[in-house]
Design a protein around this motif. Sequence first.
Motif, PDB file in Angstrom:
ATOM      1  N   GLY A  21      15.321  55.778  41.954  1.00  0.00           N
ATOM      2  CA  GLY A  21      16.669  55.472  41.484  1.00  0.00           C
ATOM      3  C   GLY A  21      17.605  54.789  42.454  1.00  0.00           C
ATOM      4  N   VAL A  22      17.087  54.247  43.534  1.00  0.00           N
ATOM      5  CA  VAL A  22      17.952  53.490  44.444  1.00  0.00           C
ATOM      6  C   VAL A  22      17.429  52.053  44.590  1.00  0.00           C
ATOM      7  CG1 VAL A  22      18.884  55.479  45.683  1.00  0.00           C
ATOM      8  CG2 VAL A  22      16.776  54.415  46.487  1.00  0.00           C
ATOM      9  N   GLY A  23      16.862  51.556  43.514  1.00  0.00           N
ATOM     10  CA  GLY A  23      16.316  50.201  43.524  1.00  0.00           C
ATOM     11  C   GLY A  23      17.365  49.116  43.672  1.00  0.00           C
ATOM     12  N   SER A  24      18.625  49.442  43.389  1.00  0.00           N
ATOM     13  CA  SER A  24      19.686  48.447  43.557  1.00  0.00           C
ATOM     14  C   SER A  24      20.158  48.367  45.011  1.00  0.00           C
ATOM     15  CB  SER A  24      20.877  48.777  42.648  1.00  0.00           C
ATOM     16  OG  SER A  24      21.442  50.020  43.028  1.00  0.00           O
ATOM     17  N   TRP A  25      19.710  49.294  45.846  1.00  0.00           N
ATOM     18  CA  TRP A  25      20.059  49.276  47.259  1.00  0.00           C
ATOM     19  C   TRP A  25      19.226  48.210  47.970  1.00  0.00           C
ATOM     20  CZ3 TRP A  25      22.049  53.753  50.451  1.00  0.00           C
ATOM     21  CH2 TRP A  25      22.911  54.546  49.693  1.00  0.00           C
ATOM     22  N   ARG A  26      19.707  47.775  49.115  1.00  0.00           N
ATOM     23  CA  ARG A  26      18.976  46.798  49.925  1.00  0.00           C
ATOM     24  C   ARG A  26      18.092  47.522  50.926  1.00  0.00           C
ATOM     25  NH1 ARG A  26      23.221  42.894  52.485  1.00  0.00           N
ATOM     26  NH2 ARG A  26      21.649  43.197  54.046  1.00  0.00           N
ATOM     27  N   LEU A  27      17.036  46.851  51.334  1.00  0.00           N
ATOM     28  CA  LEU A  27      16.169  47.340  52.400  1.00  0.00           C
ATOM     29  C   LEU A  27      16.238  46.335  53.536  1.00  0.00           C
ATOM     30  CD1 LEU A  27      13.937  49.318  53.440  1.00  0.00           C
ATOM     31  CD2 LEU A  27      12.305  47.639  52.560  1.00  0.00           C
ATOM     32  N   GLU A  28      16.466  46.835  54.741  1.00  0.00           N
ATOM     33  CA  GLU A  28      16.502  45.979  55.931  1.00  0.00           C
ATOM     34  C   GLU A  28      15.619  46.583  57.006  1.00  0.00           C
ATOM     35  OE1 GLU A  28      20.545  45.659  57.276  1.00  0.00           O
ATOM     36  OE2 GLU A  28      21.176  44.516  55.511  1.00  0.00           O
ATOM     37  N   PHE A  29      15.193  45.730  57.914  1.00  0.00           N
ATOM     38  CA  PHE A  29      14.491  46.187  59.105  1.00  0.00           C
ATOM     39  C   PHE A  29      15.408  45.977  60.299  1.00  0.00           C
ATOM     40  CE2 PHE A  29      10.889  45.416  56.306  1.00  0.00           C
ATOM     41  CZ  PHE A  29      10.163  46.586  56.489  1.00  0.00           C
ATOM     42  N   GLY A  30      15.519  46.997  61.130  1.00  0.00           N
ATOM     43  CA  GLY A  30      16.354  46.927  62.319  1.00  0.00           C
ATOM     44  C   GLY A  30      15.506  46.980  63.575  1.00  0.00           C
ATOM     45  N   ARG A  31      16.177  47.025  64.715  1.00  0.00           N
ATOM     46  CA  ARG A  31      15.482  47.004  66.010  1.00  0.00           C
ATOM     47  C   ARG A  31      15.486  48.348  66.730  1.00  0.00           C
ATOM     48  NH1 ARG A  31      18.016  42.279  69.338  1.00  0.00           N
ATOM     49  NH2 ARG A  31      19.786  43.647  69.024  1.00  0.00           N
ATOM     50  N   SER A  36      13.539  56.128  63.316  1.00  0.00           N
ATOM     51  CA  SER A  36      12.662  55.357  62.434  1.00  0.00           C
ATOM     52  C   SER A  36      13.376  54.816  61.198  1.00  0.00           C
ATOM     53  CB  SER A  36      11.449  56.185  62.027  1.00  0.00           C
ATOM     54  OG  SER A  36      11.852  57.394  61.441  1.00  0.00           O
ATOM     55  N   GLY A  37      14.516  55.403  60.828  1.00  0.00           N
ATOM     56  CA  GLY A  37      15.222  54.907  59.663  1.00  0.00           C
ATOM     57  C   GLY A  37      16.654  55.394  59.624  1.00  0.00           C
ATOM     58  N   SER A  38      17.443  54.773  58.773  1.00  0.00           N
ATOM     59  CA  SER A  38      18.820  55.212  58.552  1.00  0.00           C
ATOM     60  C   SER A  38      19.258  54.799  57.151  1.00  0.00           C
ATOM     61  CB  SER A  38      19.773  54.632  59.601  1.00  0.00           C
ATOM     62  OG  SER A  38      19.817  53.229  59.503  1.00  0.00           O
ATOM     63  N   CYS A  39      20.265  55.502  56.667  1.00  0.00           N
ATOM     64  CA  CYS A  39      20.820  55.236  55.340  1.00  0.00           C
ATOM     65  C   CYS A  39      22.273  54.845  55.526  1.00  0.00           C
ATOM     66  CB  CYS A  39      20.695  56.488  54.478  1.00  0.00           C
ATOM     67  SG  CYS A  39      21.413  56.301  52.836  1.00  0.00           S
ATOM     68  N   ARG A  40      22.629  53.652  55.084  1.00  0.00           N
ATOM     69  CA  ARG A  40      24.000  53.155  55.214  1.00  0.00           C
ATOM     70  C   ARG A  40      24.668  53.171  53.838  1.00  0.00           C
ATOM     71  NH1 ARG A  40      25.485  49.765  59.420  1.00  0.00           N
ATOM     72  NH2 ARG A  40      27.474  50.177  58.404  1.00  0.00           N
ATOM     73  N   VAL A  47      17.718  51.238  56.135  1.00  0.00           N
ATOM     74  CA  VAL A  47      17.242  50.456  57.275  1.00  0.00           C
ATOM     75  C   VAL A  47      16.033  51.164  57.876  1.00  0.00           C
ATOM     76  CG1 VAL A  47      17.856  49.447  59.508  1.00  0.00           C
ATOM     77  CG2 VAL A  47      19.609  49.712  57.746  1.00  0.00           C
ATOM     78  N   LEU A  48      14.966  50.418  58.076  1.00  0.00           N
ATOM     79  CA  LEU A  48      13.775  50.937  58.745  1.00  0.00           C
ATOM     80  C   LEU A  48      13.629  50.239  60.089  1.00  0.00           C
ATOM     81  CD1 LEU A  48      11.202  50.933  55.788  1.00  0.00           C
ATOM     82  CD2 LEU A  48      12.612  52.825  56.614  1.00  0.00           C
ATOM     83  N   SER A  49      13.160  50.960  61.072  1.00  0.00           N
ATOM     84  CA  SER A  49      12.945  50.398  62.401  1.00  0.00           C
ATOM     85  C   SER A  49      11.675  49.552  62.408  1.00  0.00           C
ATOM     86  CB  SER A  49      12.800  51.520  63.427  1.00  0.00           C
ATOM     87  OG  SER A  49      12.189  51.024  64.601  1.00  0.00           O
ATOM     88  N   ALA A  50      11.821  48.251  62.607  1.00  0.00           N
ATOM     89  CA  ALA A  50      10.647  47.369  62.664  1.00  0.00           C
ATOM     90  C   ALA A  50       9.709  47.748  63.808  1.00  0.00           C
ATOM     91  CB  ALA A  50      11.083  45.905  62.756  1.00  0.00           C
ATOM     92  N   PRO A  51      10.211  48.013  65.028  1.00  0.00           N
ATOM     93  CA  PRO A  51       9.286  48.374  66.098  1.00  0.00           C
ATOM     94  C   PRO A  51       8.506  49.662  65.821  1.00  0.00           C
ATOM     95  CG  PRO A  51      11.430  47.795  67.011  1.00  0.00           C
ATOM     96  CD  PRO A  51      11.589  47.871  65.522  1.00  0.00           C
ATOM     97  N   LEU A  52       9.149  50.639  65.194  1.00  0.00           N
ATOM     98  CA  LEU A  52       8.455  51.893  64.923  1.00  0.00           C
ATOM     99  C   LEU A  52       7.541  51.792  63.709  1.00  0.00           C
ATOM    100  CD1 LEU A  52      11.223  54.517  65.723  1.00  0.00           C
ATOM    101  CD2 LEU A  52       9.213  53.934  67.075  1.00  0.00           C
ATOM    102  N   VAL A  53       7.987  51.118  62.653  1.00  0.00           N
ATOM    103  CA  VAL A  53       7.154  50.958  61.464  1.00  0.00           C
ATOM    104  C   VAL A  53       5.840  50.273  61.834  1.00  0.00           C
ATOM    105  CG1 VAL A  53       6.952  49.677  59.287  1.00  0.00           C
ATOM    106  CG2 VAL A  53       8.986  51.059  59.735  1.00  0.00           C
ATOM    107  N   ALA A  54       5.898  49.312  62.739  1.00  0.00           N
ATOM    108  CA  ALA A  54       4.683  48.594  63.148  1.00  0.00           C
ATOM    109  C   ALA A  54       3.688  49.507  63.865  1.00  0.00           C
ATOM    110  CB  ALA A  54       5.059  47.413  64.039  1.00  0.00           C
ATOM    111  N   LEU A  55       4.131  50.689  64.289  1.00  0.00           N
ATOM    112  CA  LEU A  55       3.251  51.643  64.966  1.00  0.00           C
ATOM    113  C   LEU A  55       2.837  52.812  64.076  1.00  0.00           C
ATOM    114  CD1 LEU A  55       5.158  51.852  68.368  1.00  0.00           C
ATOM    115  CD2 LEU A  55       3.069  50.554  67.885  1.00  0.00           C
ATOM    116  N   MET A  56       3.399  52.869  62.863  1.00  0.00           N
ATOM    117  CA  MET A  56       3.175  54.013  61.978  1.00  0.00           C
ATOM    118  C   MET A  56       2.082  53.737  60.950  1.00  0.00           C
ATOM    119  SD  MET A  56       7.134  54.560  61.149  1.00  0.00           S
ATOM    120  CE  MET A  56       7.743  56.191  61.193  1.00  0.00           C
TER     121      MET A  56
END
Length: 177
Positions: A21-31, A36-40, A47-56
């Motif tokens: 139910g949050v499909g209208s929200w945006r997804l971003e990758f941060g540094r 690993s993530g945050s909700c704005r 926001v998902l951490s690009a450096p950490l996601v690449a290791l998960m």
Amino acid sequence: MRTMNLFEARRLAVTLMHRYGVGSWRLEFGRAKTSSGSCRHDRRTIVLSAPLVALMDESEVTETVLHEIAHALVGPTHGHDEAWREVARKIGATGRVSLHTAAAPAHDWVGTCPQGHRAERHRRPAHPMSCGECGSGFDIGSIVTWRYKGRDVPMTPAYRAEEAALRAAAVSLPQGA
């Protein structure tokens, strides 16, 4: 463990966002390298951490996305309270506050003191520091020198000026002071 690339992570995250139910929200990758993530809520963005996601792996990315979706669903005033935990578990997350993972990017900045003790930072140090293992207070004799990704690089002019002032002050102190 097979890590996910950012395209796979985006596809997974968007699918989960629509499902819950949050499909209208945006997804971003941060540094970010320590979260690993945050909700704005103010920007309706996860926001998902690009450096950490690449290791998960996929299960860790899923847990992170569900964690942030739970924040989006309960609103900005709940933090990690029981209402958030209940929603997180309902949508399939563990309800834990932090992700327990071996994924951690290497520190870009590694400093050493004259005795060889190490200090590590993800960001460029803004101010000179002395070694915490050599003593509890600042000691110019235990000042840390920094390398960036294994290379000697110049520090900022402000850093160098502050270090020079600290060294000058240490020389001008009377013996025993």
